[in-house]
Design an enzyme around this catalytic site. Structure first.
Site, short mmCIF file in Angstrom:
data_model
loop_
_atom_site.label_atom_id
_atom_site.label_comp_id
_atom_site.label_asym_id
_atom_site.label_seq_id
_atom_site.Cartn_x
_atom_site.Cartn_y
_atom_site.Cartn_z
N ASP A 110 19.52 -5.75 -0.26
CA ASP A 110 18.90 -4.46 -0.21
C ASP A 110 18.89 -3.57 0.81
OD1 ASP A 110 16.83 -6.40 0.35
OD2 ASP A 110 15.47 -4.78 0.36
N ASN A 111 18.99 -4.34 2.01
CA ASN A 111 19.43 -3.46 3.25
C ASN A 111 20.74 -3.39 3.74
OD1 ASN A 111 16.50 -3.22 3.05
ND2 ASN A 111 15.98 -5.21 4.65
N ASP A 149 0.75 -1.17 -0.11
CA ASP A 149 -0.03 0.00 0.02
C ASP A 149 0.88 1.19 0.14
OD1 ASP A 149 1.06 0.01 2.49
OD2 ASP A 149 -0.99 -0.14 3.73
N GLY A 150 2.18 1.28 0.18
CA GLY A 150 2.97 2.29 -0.04
C GLY A 150 3.12 3.16 1.20
P1 AMP Z 1 12.34 -3.91 3.40
O1 AMP Z 1 12.17 -5.53 3.61
O2 AMP Z 1 11.56 -3.25 4.42
O3 AMP Z 1 13.44 -3.51 3.33
O4 AMP Z 1 11.46 -3.93 2.05
C1 AMP Z 1 11.55 -4.81 1.11
C2 AMP Z 1 10.80 -4.12 -0.25
O5 AMP Z 1 9.61 -4.29 0.12
C3 AMP Z 1 11.30 -2.73 -0.66
O6 AMP Z 1 11.29 -2.83 -2.19
C4 AMP Z 1 10.32 -1.90 -0.23
O7 AMP Z 1 9.89 -0.80 -0.89
C5 AMP Z 1 8.73 -2.83 -0.24
N1 AMP Z 1 7.90 -2.45 0.81
C6 AMP Z 1 7.86 -2.93 2.05
N2 AMP Z 1 6.71 -2.31 2.53
C7 AMP Z 1 5.91 -1.82 1.39
C8 AMP Z 1 4.61 -1.37 1.52
N3 AMP Z 1 3.67 -1.10 2.60
N4 AMP Z 1 4.24 -0.81 0.14
C9 AMP Z 1 5.06 -1.09 -0.78
N5 AMP Z 1 6.10 -1.59 -0.84
C10 AMP Z 1 6.72 -1.99 0.44
MG MG Z 2 14.49 -2.14 2.77
#
Ligand code: AMP
Ligand code: MG
Length: 464
Positions: free
Chosen positions: A243-244, A120-121
């Site tokens: 990616d982190n 949901d962004g």
């Molecule tokens: P993360 O594990 O938080 O580093 O996120 C991994 C991926 O999921 C990244 O590409 C984020 O931008 C995407 N992402 C995480 N939460 C959301 C969300 N609520 N809406 C859209 N993309 C998300």
């Molecule tokens: Mg991330």
């Protein structure tokens, strides 16, 4: 000040348009500032008072900028995703801080982007305040990290397991270049793009690198040092996907991260890390694994001859272990107030800690207190006397071993209150952990380990 007067550089977007999709933040009807790091704001050239104004808060949710969503790939729990990218984040652009360094200003929770896939962004108040307080603690501990500039409540609702108040985090970083950024560039098979990305990284972070191999070596060194620092304070990142992991060597993407309570190296807090891939003790090998993925991405830049490129990469990656070990051992000496040469004493300490599982943070402060005669000895008599015979620098210990960290039960308490509308416990916690080494009267509650019931089965969540 006014929004119009704030001019972001767009260096990333202009040098690497293939990795940047111009995109606007969602319009939030009622943005309300919850937290602002005034010192950081001033360091970036903002008038903190203005940032608190209605117009300043609108800037903090992306108005007036020409943001981009950044493209990157990544290995998530070992599996490769070719297209991740900023699904709910935007790079507003760069600003120059008071030391003349270029800093990214970036939003998280600012609405869907072309990378959002099913998401949901959005982001909820709790997880964004969590990133705020934990990154603040890391910074105060002297550990390289992205910084939280502000958290703004959007006035909207985010639906997770239950409806939650929404928020946007504004964060500041040396850059948002990730291992996954290089994986993405490499996967395009556009060698010129990969080279341009590496040139951008060298210029921003390692101008002395001299070559692409030098860039890789610099990242290896930065990460070896960073992970050792995490281990020293008991920090568990929780989701060390490629990616982190940054190229700059800053800690990034605070999701299910948490500090160790009892010292158990197998500790995993993240609810989604079923196999314990990102357990406390695995962090050094995972960092090395991620760096191997970076080496693979950079390979064509090391040498035209693939065999030679692999040889160079393998040699450079081989430095991670000794560098990590060196950083870890030297930091452990500092934690014990010792010069070099006490490896055996350190090994015996770690062995005893594994057996007894003491509170990780409290143990080191109790050691210096016991040596001053102000606390009972936290270690067996024989170990205490071997250590005491080396004349530990007790004041030096207290400058590297924190009294105050964002303890899990205190973080949970503060975030629950904030989600329900009371920000006092959160602000108090931020204030306490911002001076982690200086013991202050009246703050005993913040030094106490969590109640046992709390620790058993404690879990953290990504909040995505
Ligand atoms: P993360 O594990 O938080 O580093 O996120 C991994 C991926 O999921 C990244 O590409 C984020 O931008 C995407 N992402 C995480 N939460 C959301 C969300 N609520 N809406 C859209 N993309 C998300
Ligand atoms: Mg991330």
């Amino acid at each position: 000040m006014s929004i119009a007067a704030v001019s972001f550089d767009n260096r990333f977007a202009s040098e690497l348009p293939e990795l940047a999709i111009p995109w606007q933040a969602e319009k939030f009807p009622e943005p309300r500032l919850l937290a602002l790091d005034e010192a950081l704001a001033a360091d970036l050239g903002f008038d903190p008072e203005w940032l608190r104004s209605e117009e300043g808060v609108r800037l903090l949710v992306g108005e007036g900028a020409q943001p981009v969503a950044q493209a990157y790939a990544g290995h998530q729990f070992g599996g490769y995703s070719p297209r991740l990218g900023d699904g709910r984040a935007l790079l507003l652009g760069e600003l120059t801080d008071s030391a003349g360094r270029l800093r990214d200003v970036h939003l998280k929770g600012s609405g869907r982007t072309p990378f959002a896939r099913g998401g949901d962004g959005l982001a909820a108040v709790g997880p964004m305040l969590r990133e705020y307080v934990i990154s603040q603690a890391m910074h105060a501990l002297g550990i390289p990290t992205t910084r939280a500039l502000a958290v703004v409540a959007t006035g909207g609702t985010v639906y997770r397991e239950s409806p939650l108040p929404g928020a946007v985090l504004a964060r500041v970083a040396a850059s948002h270049l990730r291992v996954g950024s290089f994986q993405f560039a490499r996967a395009t098979r556009d060698l010129e793009l990969l080279r341009r990305l590496a040139d951008h990284a060298i210029a921003r972070h390692y101008p002395e690198a001299g070559s692409y191999l030098g860039l890789f070596e610099a990242v290896v060194t930065a990460q070896a040092s960073l992970i050792a620092r995490w281990m020293h304070v008991g920090f568990i990142h929780g989701v060390m996907n490629t990616d982190n992991m940054t190229i700059s060597g800053e800690t990034i993407d605070y999701g299910p991260c948490a500090f160790l309570d009892a010292f158990d190296p197998a500790t995993v807090y993240s609810s989604i890390d079923h196999a314990g891939r990102y357990a406390y003790r695995n962090q050094p090998v995972i960092a090395e694994w991620n760096l191997a993925r970076l080496a693979e991405a950079l390979l064509p830049l090391f040498d035209d001859d693939e065999e030679q490129a692999v040889k160079l990469a393998t040699e450079a990656l081989g430095r991670f272990r000794p560098q990590y070990q060196e950083a870890w051992v030297s930091g452990m000496h500092a934690k014990l107030g010792l010069q070099q040469g006490a490896e055996e004493l350190i090994d015996d300490l770690v062995e005893a800690m594994q057996a007894d599982k003491p509170d990780h943070t409290k143990l080191f402060r109790t050691l210096s207190a016991a040596a001053r005669g102000n606390a009972p000895a936290p270690m067996p008599e024989a170990w205490m006397s071997r250590w005491g015979a080396l004349n530990p620098d007790l004041d030096g210990m207290d400058r590297v071993n924190p009294v105050y960290i964002p303890r899990n039960h205190l973080v949970e308490e503060a975030l629950a209150a904030a989600t329900a509308g009371d920000l006092d416990p959160f602000h108090r916690l931020v204030e306490v952990i911002s001076a982690p080494f200086e013991e202050r009267p009246g703050l005993e509650r913040y030094t106490e380990p969590a109640p046992r019931e709390f620790c058993d089965g404690f879990q953290t969540f990504c909040g995505t």
